[in-house]
Design a protein around this motif. Structure first.
Motif, mmCIF file in Angstrom:
data_model
loop_
_atom_site.group_PDB
_atom_site.id
_atom_site.type_symbol
_atom_site.label_atom_id
_atom_site.label_comp_id
_atom_site.label_asym_id
_atom_site.label_seq_id
_atom_site.Cartn_x
_atom_site.Cartn_y
_atom_site.Cartn_z
ATOM 1 N N LEU A 164 -0.177 0.285 -2.667
ATOM 2 C CA LEU A 164 1.075 -0.167 -3.273
ATOM 3 C C LEU A 164 1.157 0.213 -4.750
ATOM 4 O O LEU A 164 2.177 0.738 -5.219
ATOM 5 C CB LEU A 164 1.216 -1.691 -3.121
ATOM 6 N N ILE A 165 0.100 -0.050 -5.513
ATOM 7 C CA ILE A 165 0.085 0.213 -6.951
ATOM 8 C C ILE A 165 -0.823 1.395 -7.237
ATOM 9 O O ILE A 165 -1.977 1.416 -6.794
ATOM 10 C CB ILE A 165 -0.419 -1.019 -7.742
ATOM 11 N N GLN A 166 -0.316 2.369 -7.967
ATOM 12 C CA GLN A 166 -1.113 3.535 -8.343
ATOM 13 C C GLN A 166 -1.700 3.339 -9.738
ATOM 14 O O GLN A 166 -1.023 2.858 -10.638
ATOM 15 C CB GLN A 166 -0.257 4.801 -8.334
ATOM 16 N N PRO B 255 5.285 3.443 -7.028
ATOM 17 C CA PRO B 255 6.121 4.601 -6.689
ATOM 18 C C PRO B 255 7.551 4.181 -6.351
ATOM 19 O O PRO B 255 7.760 3.120 -5.762
ATOM 20 C CB PRO B 255 5.430 5.205 -5.465
ATOM 21 N N ARG B 256 8.503 4.984 -6.752
ATOM 22 C CA ARG B 256 9.890 4.705 -6.429
ATOM 23 C C ARG B 256 10.091 4.781 -4.926
ATOM 24 O O ARG B 256 9.614 5.699 -4.271
ATOM 25 C CB ARG B 256 10.828 5.678 -7.133
ATOM 26 N N GLU B 257 10.807 3.796 -4.391
ATOM 27 C CA GLU B 257 11.013 3.737 -2.949
ATOM 28 C C GLU B 257 11.915 4.881 -2.498
ATOM 29 O O GLU B 257 12.939 5.133 -3.112
ATOM 30 C CB GLU B 257 11.621 2.394 -2.557
ATOM 31 N N LEU C 84 6.670 -8.431 -9.543
ATOM 32 C CA LEU C 84 8.089 -8.295 -9.824
ATOM 33 C C LEU C 84 8.341 -7.271 -10.925
ATOM 34 O O LEU C 84 9.293 -6.490 -10.866
ATOM 35 C CB LEU C 84 8.668 -9.655 -10.215
ATOM 36 N N ARG C 85 7.452 -7.263 -11.920
ATOM 37 C CA ARG C 85 7.596 -6.278 -13.005
ATOM 38 C C ARG C 85 7.477 -4.866 -12.467
ATOM 39 O O ARG C 85 8.229 -3.961 -12.869
ATOM 40 C CB ARG C 85 6.517 -6.529 -14.058
ATOM 41 N N PHE C 86 6.541 -4.656 -11.555
ATOM 42 C CA PHE C 86 6.402 -3.330 -10.956
ATOM 43 C C PHE C 86 7.642 -2.951 -10.148
ATOM 44 O O PHE C 86 8.133 -1.825 -10.235
ATOM 45 C CB PHE C 86 5.164 -3.290 -10.057
ATOM 46 N N VAL C 87 8.149 -3.886 -9.353
ATOM 47 C CA VAL C 87 9.324 -3.601 -8.522
ATOM 48 C C VAL C 87 10.535 -3.269 -9.385
ATOM 49 O O VAL C 87 11.337 -2.398 -9.042
ATOM 50 C CB VAL C 87 9.612 -4.795 -7.587
ATOM 51 N N GLU C 88 10.661 -3.938 -10.514
ATOM 52 C CA GLU C 88 11.793 -3.690 -11.414
ATOM 53 C C GLU C 88 11.670 -2.367 -12.149
ATOM 54 O O GLU C 88 12.647 -1.881 -12.723
ATOM 55 C CB GLU C 88 11.894 -4.815 -12.444
ATOM 56 N N ASN C 89 10.462 -1.785 -12.151
ATOM 57 C CA ASN C 89 10.218 -0.548 -12.896
ATOM 58 C C ASN C 89 9.634 0.532 -11.992
ATOM 59 O O ASN C 89 8.714 1.263 -12.388
ATOM 60 C CB ASN C 89 9.287 -0.818 -14.079
#
Length: 219
Positions: free
Chosen positions: A205-207, A217-219, A159-164
């Motif tokens: 998904l995560i770099q 990465p930004r969608e 969730l932290r990654f998705v929010e950022n």
């Protein structure tokens, strides 16, 4: 989501910490007002829960002194002061909500979600990223319509990654978000969590940003 809890009653404080932690929330707990003096701002927190009846300082005094510095962070008051005058005063001094003791834990959690919705952060509703649906309220994730089981900490990291999206998040910042000030993690815990996200939700998904941290990465 990360919450700063200021509550002097050890039973109440521990009960709140346990319940919110079960909901995937990181809780940093202070038992007096003086400990707040070392916190210049609440930028690292999504919400503050403040008891008015602290042993060393009055909660109204804290609100009066600090509201300007903490203008972007919601503050929820917990208090045994049920009188209308106290509730009105707390809200007028800058609190975003006021909950009278005794209270039900589920109501406290619901109020935290409501404040998060106003701010648009981590408990604010189902998120969509690529083929992922992420529901902070239930800690559920679906990939392509199929549910994927994640532990609360791994879910909080996702969730932290998705929010950022598009931002590089350092290792220290991620560990503090997951464990708070006093939490201790094994040296490779973060790498293990990232590996689980990649294995269950997509290898790309995560770099990894070498020498710095990680990025979604930004969608």
């Amino acid at each position: 989501m990360r919450i700063l809890l200021v509550e002097d009653d050890p039973l109440i404080g521990d009960a709140i910490r346990v319940r919110l932690t079960r909901a995937g929330i990181t809780v940093d707990w202070l038992e007096d007002g003086a400990s707040l003096d070392g916190i210049a701002e609440l930028a690292g927190f999504d919400l503050m829960i403040l008891d008015l009846g602290l042993p060393d300082r009055d909660g109204f005094e804290i609100l009066r002194e600090r509201r300007a510095d903490w203008s972007g962070t919601p503050i929820l008051i917990l208090s045994a002061r049920y009188e209308l005058d106290s509730r009105v005063r707390g809200l007028d001094l800058g609190a975003d909500d006021y909950l009278v003791k005794p209270f039900e834990m589920e109501e406290l959690l619901a109020r935290c979600r409501a404040l998060a919705r106003r701010r648009g952060n981590s408990l604010s509703g189902v998120r969509q990223y690529r083929d992922l649906r992420i529901d902070p309220a239930s800690l559920m994730v679906w990939r392509g319509g199929e549910s994927v089981a994640l532990t609360p900490k791994v879910f909080a990291l996702l969730l932290r990654f998705v929010e950022n999206q598009g931002r590089v998040l350092t290792r220290n910042a991620l560990e503090e978000h997951l464990y708070g000030w006093n939490g201790e993690a094994e040296s490779n815990t973060l790498e293990v969590f990232v590996s689980q996200i990649r294995r269950k939700l997509g290898a790309d998904l995560i770099q990894t940003i070498r020498g710095v941290g990680y990025m979604l990465p930004r969608e």
